[in-house]
Design an enzyme around this catalytic site. Structure first.
Site, PDB file in Angstrom:
ATOM      1  NE  ARG A  11       6.355  20.400 -18.089  1.00 61.42           N
ATOM      2  CZ  ARG A  11       7.372  21.237 -18.877  1.00 61.42           C
ATOM      3  NH1 ARG A  11       8.542  21.395 -18.096  1.00 61.42           N
ATOM      4  NH2 ARG A  11       6.942  22.239 -19.482  1.00 61.42           N
ATOM      5  CB  CYS A  17      22.257   3.310 -32.168  1.00 65.63           C
ATOM      6  SG  CYS A  17      23.306   4.860 -32.392  1.00 65.63           S
TER       7      CYS A  17
END
EC number: 1.2.1.12
Length: 333
Positions: A78, A150
């Site tokens: 984690r 993007c």
């Protein structure tokens, strides 16, 4: 060949891994994801509702994920500072959890032996690079970089070509954007803006995006000249940018088509595409370009005021640029 670790095996993590395998330019040697065990990784990599079956072999063997015979070390940490990237031979790490997007947080990967980190998202403070636009400004003193978003990867190459040829006085961008994992399948609570929590499959949802402003970070001459917003629409993948801008030098729409086509066939080949076909969004699913100019969809009000349209596979096109950026960075070592 660049040896790569992937942190976060979500949409982008899996597709960067696919793009890496397909390109043969980089080798994924390690993957970290505390929420997905090895057998589940095999399944998630093999089957994809949007991009189809992986056309190769994938299996779990001796505690590793084996893709096309390449054994990949799996971590389930984690805390990024606990991932032993160095032991697995990973020099570059793709930070694709969407959580560790600042220099400080992404820098935790360096503690485990990674040499460089590429954040697959916009970053508040890491230098941003867009292939074909400002990647030449990268220098090897930079340990942590961002591949921007993007949408910035779609808009920036187009904005660059238009600005270089005609000058952009100012512009507004709208992206009609496919749904992503942060949205809700049905109405639910949303952390920031209330309407972000409305059912993704039922609604057109106006949303914010920093993509247009971020173009000013990768093309400094356009800083303060562009801003934009998004409409999230109920499609699984492929988005489209609408750039409406005022031009410094008057240009006929045919002139614009000509310079974009020349760029797409020349210096921006593979990054910027060009089409005159009557295309729709599905036609770009699995397309590896950052941006494909739709010559037939744009319009001009007059010689100084135009609306330009460009498509992008917001998952796969972007993932290919993450790979390209790593290859470019490695060439500077």
């Amino acid at each position: 060949m660049v040896k790569v670790g992937v942190n976060g095996f979500g949409r982008i993590g899996r597709l960067v891994t696919r793009a890496a395998v397909l390109s043969g330019k980089v080798q994924v040697v390690a993957i970290n994801d505390p929420f997905i065990d090895l057998n589940y990784m095999v399944y998630m990599f093999k089957y994809d509702s949007t991009h189809g079956h992986f056309k190769g072999t994938v299996k779990a063997e001796n505690g590793k994920l084996v893709i096309n015979g390449n054994a990949i070390t799996i971590f389930q940490e984690r805390d990024p500072s606990n991932i032993k990237w160095g032991d697995a031979g990973a020099e570059y790490v793709v930070e694709s959890t969407g959580v560790f997007t600042t220099m400080e947080k992404a820098g935790a990967h360096l503690k485990g032996g990674a040499k460089r980190v590429i954040i697959s998202a916009p970053s508040a403070d890491a230098p941003m690079f867009v292939m074909g636009v400002n990647h030449e400004k990268y220098d090897k003193s930079l340990k942590i970089v961002s591949n921007a978003s993007c949408t910035t990867n779609c808009l920036a190459p187009l904005a660059k070509v238009i600005h270089d040829n005609f000058g952009i006085v100012e512009g507004l961008m709208t992206t009609v954007h496919a749904i992503t994992a942060t949205q809700k399948t049905v109405d639910g609570p949303s952390g920031k803006l209330w309407r972000d929590g409305r059912g993704a499959a039922q609604n057109i949802i106006p949303a914010s995006t920093g993509a247009a402003k971020a173009v000013g970070k990768v093309i400094p001459e356009l800083n303060g000249k562009l801003t934009g917003m998004a409409f999230r629409v109920p499609t699984p993948n492929v988005s489209v940018v609408d750039l409406t801008c005022r031009l410094e030098k008057p240009a006929k729409y045919d002139d614009i088509k000509r310079v974009v086509k020349a760029a797409a066939e020349g210096p921006l080949k593979g990054i910027l595409g060009y089409t005159e076909d009557q295309v729709v969004s599905c036609d770009f699913n699995g397309d590896s370009h950052s941006s494909t100019f739709d010559a037939g969809a744009g319009i001009a009000l007059n010689d100084n005021f135009v609306k330009l349209v460009s498509w992008y596979d917001n998952e796969f096109g972007y993932s290919n640029r993450v790979v390209d950026l790593m290859v470019h960075m490695a060439s500077k070592e």
